[in-house]
Motif scaffolding. Structure first.
Motif, mmCIF file in Angstrom:
data_model
loop_
_atom_site.group_PDB
_atom_site.id
_atom_site.type_symbol
_atom_site.label_atom_id
_atom_site.label_comp_id
_atom_site.label_asym_id
_atom_site.label_seq_id
_atom_site.Cartn_x
_atom_site.Cartn_y
_atom_site.Cartn_z
ATOM 1 N N GLU A 48 -8.412 -14.119 9.983
ATOM 2 C CA GLU A 48 -9.108 -12.999 9.343
ATOM 3 C C GLU A 48 -8.240 -11.737 9.356
ATOM 4 O O GLU A 48 -8.172 -11.020 8.357
ATOM 5 C CB GLU A 48 -10.440 -12.738 10.045
ATOM 6 C CG GLU A 48 -11.476 -13.814 9.796
ATOM 7 C CD GLU A 48 -12.724 -13.632 10.639
ATOM 8 O OE1 GLU A 48 -12.885 -12.565 11.270
ATOM 9 O OE2 GLU A 48 -13.558 -14.552 10.656
ATOM 10 N N ILE A 49 -7.587 -11.476 10.477
ATOM 11 C CA ILE A 49 -6.708 -10.304 10.573
ATOM 12 C C ILE A 49 -5.533 -10.452 9.613
ATOM 13 O O ILE A 49 -5.136 -9.495 8.938
ATOM 14 C CB ILE A 49 -6.244 -10.082 12.029
ATOM 15 C CG1 ILE A 49 -7.428 -9.628 12.885
ATOM 16 C CG2 ILE A 49 -5.107 -9.063 12.087
ATOM 17 C CD1 ILE A 49 -7.169 -9.629 14.377
ATOM 18 N N LEU A 50 -4.972 -11.669 9.529
ATOM 19 C CA LEU A 50 -3.901 -11.908 8.556
ATOM 20 C C LEU A 50 -4.403 -11.656 7.133
ATOM 21 O O LEU A 50 -3.687 -11.084 6.304
ATOM 22 C CB LEU A 50 -3.375 -13.335 8.657
ATOM 23 C CG LEU A 50 -2.347 -13.612 9.731
ATOM 24 C CD1 LEU A 50 -1.969 -15.092 9.729
ATOM 25 C CD2 LEU A 50 -1.118 -12.762 9.540
ATOM 26 N N GLY A 51 -5.624 -12.075 6.844
ATOM 27 C CA GLY A 51 -6.200 -11.859 5.512
ATOM 28 C C GLY A 51 -6.354 -10.379 5.202
ATOM 29 O O GLY A 51 -6.056 -9.931 4.085
ATOM 30 N N VAL A 52 -6.812 -9.610 6.185
ATOM 31 C CA VAL A 52 -6.955 -8.153 6.009
ATOM 32 C C VAL A 52 -5.587 -7.538 5.737
ATOM 33 O O VAL A 52 -5.428 -6.716 4.825
ATOM 34 C CB VAL A 52 -7.608 -7.514 7.259
ATOM 35 C CG1 VAL A 52 -7.491 -6.003 7.233
ATOM 36 C CG2 VAL A 52 -9.065 -7.944 7.383
ATOM 37 N N ALA A 53 -4.592 -7.943 6.515
ATOM 38 C CA ALA A 53 -3.244 -7.390 6.344
ATOM 39 C C ALA A 53 -2.647 -7.800 5.003
ATOM 40 O O ALA A 53 -2.022 -6.986 4.315
ATOM 41 C CB ALA A 53 -2.344 -7.843 7.495
ATOM 42 N N ARG A 54 -2.837 -9.052 4.615
ATOM 43 C CA ARG A 54 -2.302 -9.521 3.331
ATOM 44 C C ARG A 54 -2.921 -8.743 2.169
ATOM 45 O O ARG A 54 -2.220 -8.331 1.247
ATOM 46 C CB ARG A 54 -2.546 -11.017 3.155
ATOM 47 C CG ARG A 54 -1.866 -11.582 1.901
ATOM 48 C CD ARG A 54 -2.226 -13.046 1.654
ATOM 49 N NE ARG A 54 -1.611 -13.975 2.544
ATOM 50 C CZ ARG A 54 -0.554 -14.726 2.243
ATOM 51 N NH1 ARG A 54 0.016 -14.623 1.062
ATOM 52 N NH2 ARG A 54 -0.063 -15.579 3.112
ATOM 53 N N ARG A 55 -4.235 -8.525 2.226
ATOM 54 C CA ARG A 55 -4.891 -7.741 1.165
ATOM 55 C C ARG A 55 -4.347 -6.313 1.133
ATOM 56 O O ARG A 55 -4.118 -5.758 0.053
ATOM 57 C CB ARG A 55 -6.404 -7.718 1.365
ATOM 58 C CG ARG A 55 -7.110 -8.937 0.801
ATOM 59 C CD ARG A 55 -8.625 -8.807 0.835
ATOM 60 N NE ARG A 55 -9.174 -8.588 2.164
ATOM 61 C CZ ARG A 55 -9.348 -9.540 3.086
ATOM 62 N NH1 ARG A 55 -9.009 -10.788 2.817
ATOM 63 N NH2 ARG A 55 -9.860 -9.254 4.259
ATOM 64 N N ALA A 56 -4.111 -5.727 2.311
ATOM 65 C CA ALA A 56 -3.574 -4.363 2.357
ATOM 66 C C ALA A 56 -2.184 -4.302 1.733
ATOM 67 O O ALA A 56 -1.871 -3.371 0.977
ATOM 68 C CB ALA A 56 -3.537 -3.856 3.800
ATOM 69 N N VAL A 57 -1.357 -5.287 2.025
ATOM 70 C CA VAL A 57 -0.003 -5.317 1.455
ATOM 71 C C VAL A 57 -0.073 -5.517 -0.061
ATOM 72 O O VAL A 57 0.587 -4.795 -0.823
ATOM 73 C CB VAL A 57 0.859 -6.415 2.129
ATOM 74 C CG1 VAL A 57 2.128 -6.669 1.348
ATOM 75 C CG2 VAL A 57 1.188 -6.012 3.563
ATOM 76 N N ASP A 58 -0.876 -6.477 -0.515
ATOM 77 C CA ASP A 58 -0.989 -6.720 -1.957
ATOM 78 C C ASP A 58 -1.540 -5.492 -2.685
ATOM 79 O O ASP A 58 -1.049 -5.122 -3.759
ATOM 80 C CB ASP A 58 -1.865 -7.946 -2.232
ATOM 81 C CG ASP A 58 -1.177 -9.258 -1.874
ATOM 82 O OD1 ASP A 58 0.074 -9.270 -1.739
ATOM 83 O OD2 ASP A 58 -1.888 -10.269 -1.710
ATOM 84 N N ASP A 59 -2.560 -4.853 -2.092
ATOM 85 C CA ASP A 59 -3.123 -3.647 -2.702
ATOM 86 C C ASP A 59 -2.100 -2.514 -2.721
ATOM 87 O O ASP A 59 -2.042 -1.735 -3.675
ATOM 88 C CB ASP A 59 -4.376 -3.195 -1.943
ATOM 89 C CG ASP A 59 -5.557 -4.146 -2.136
ATOM 90 O OD1 ASP A 59 -5.486 -5.036 -3.018
ATOM 91 O OD2 ASP A 59 -6.550 -3.993 -1.390
ATOM 92 N N THR A 60 -1.295 -2.404 -1.674
ATOM 93 C CA THR A 60 -0.271 -1.363 -1.612
ATOM 94 C C THR A 60 0.809 -1.595 -2.660
ATOM 95 O O THR A 60 1.249 -0.651 -3.331
ATOM 96 C CB THR A 60 0.350 -1.288 -0.204
ATOM 97 O OG1 THR A 60 -0.684 -0.968 0.733
ATOM 98 C CG2 THR A 60 1.437 -0.226 -0.126
ATOM 99 N N LEU A 61 1.242 -2.833 -2.831
ATOM 100 C CA LEU A 61 2.239 -3.134 -3.861
ATOM 101 C C LEU A 61 1.694 -2.796 -5.254
ATOM 102 O O LEU A 61 2.409 -2.219 -6.086
ATOM 103 C CB LEU A 61 2.668 -4.598 -3.783
ATOM 104 C CG LEU A 61 3.462 -4.987 -2.529
ATOM 105 C CD1 LEU A 61 3.587 -6.502 -2.421
ATOM 106 C CD2 LEU A 61 4.817 -4.333 -2.504
ATOM 107 N N ALA A 62 0.431 -3.124 -5.513
ATOM 108 C CA ALA A 62 -0.182 -2.785 -6.808
ATOM 109 C C ALA A 62 -0.260 -1.267 -6.968
ATOM 110 O O ALA A 62 0.014 -0.736 -8.054
ATOM 111 C CB ALA A 62 -1.575 -3.408 -6.907
ATOM 112 N N LEU A 63 -0.612 -0.575 -5.909
ATOM 113 C CA LEU A 63 -0.676 0.886 -5.949
ATOM 114 C C LEU A 63 0.699 1.479 -6.213
ATOM 115 O O LEU A 63 0.836 2.427 -7.001
ATOM 116 C CB LEU A 63 -1.238 1.430 -4.630
ATOM 117 C CG LEU A 63 -1.263 2.955 -4.482
ATOM 118 C CD1 LEU A 63 -2.222 3.583 -5.480
ATOM 119 C CD2 LEU A 63 -1.635 3.338 -3.068
ATOM 120 N N GLU A 64 1.727 0.942 -5.580
ATOM 121 C CA GLU A 64 3.082 1.446 -5.810
ATOM 122 C C GLU A 64 3.470 1.282 -7.283
ATOM 123 O O GLU A 64 4.090 2.171 -7.870
ATOM 124 C CB GLU A 64 4.083 0.714 -4.913
ATOM 125 C CG GLU A 64 3.986 1.107 -3.460
ATOM 126 C CD GLU A 64 4.892 0.294 -2.559
ATOM 127 O OE1 GLU A 64 5.546 -0.673 -3.031
ATOM 128 O OE2 GLU A 64 4.962 0.616 -1.369
#
Length: 172
Positions: A48-64
């Motif tokens: 679950e923690i990996l999933g939260v982190a993966r979503r944060a990274v993917d969302d950050t890349l999209a934001l960038e």
């Protein structure tokens, strides 16, 4: 983009960034507080923690990517900056695109650790795949940089420059 909409667009991007940070922090803390005391029960929370982190990274890349687009629209509205805005945006997008497979390889390796079971088996995670992703990303960034630098150098000197063929490096 008009001058009046620029601040709102950048404020909306900043708000997205703050939401990503909040989701990562709250999501991680909620799952950390639910960790069991015995190591055998950590699989679910770890994933679950990996999933939260993966979503944060993917969302950050999209934001960038969206941030680069907003900056490019702003820079293109300023006289004489359009060629440089496009070149800079191309390089930044290449860096973002280069980091994405690295992050995915890292998360895949981290998930493989959970699949491996006991710690003795965890050392068999796919190191080669992660290194190959790193190598591929760096080659892609170098190729994009070479392709972007040639037209910009030619623009400065008034010469025309041909784009190097895919898979070849630009000559200096």
């Amino acid at each position: 983009m008009t001058e009046s909409t620029q601040p709102q667009e950048f404020m909306a991007l900043e708000a997205r960034w703050l939401r990503i940070c909040q989701d990562l922090t709250v999501g991680t803390l909620n799952r950390m507080s639910a960790l069991p005391t015995n190591p055998g029960g950590w699989d679910g929370p770890y994933r679950e923690i990996l999933g939260v982190a993966r979503r944060a990274v993917d969302d950050t890349l999209a934001l960038e990517r969206d941030w680069v687009d907003a900056c490019t629209r702003f820079e293109e509205s300023v006289p004489y900056t359009e060629p440089f805005a496009k070149g800079n945006a191309t390089l930044v997008r290449a860096a973002i695109d280069g980091r994405e497979p690295l992050w995915h390889a890292w998360f895949d390796a981290a998930e493989h650790l959970a699949d491996a079971g006991p710690a003795a088996n965890a050392l068999a995670f796919p190191v080669n795949a992660a290194f190959q992703a790193w190598k591929d990303a760096m080659e892609g960034i170098q190729q994009t940089a070479a392709e972007t630098a040639a037209p910009q150098s030619a623009a400065k000197t008034g010469q025309t420059a041909e784009k190097p063929a895919k898979g070849t490096k630009a000559s200096s």
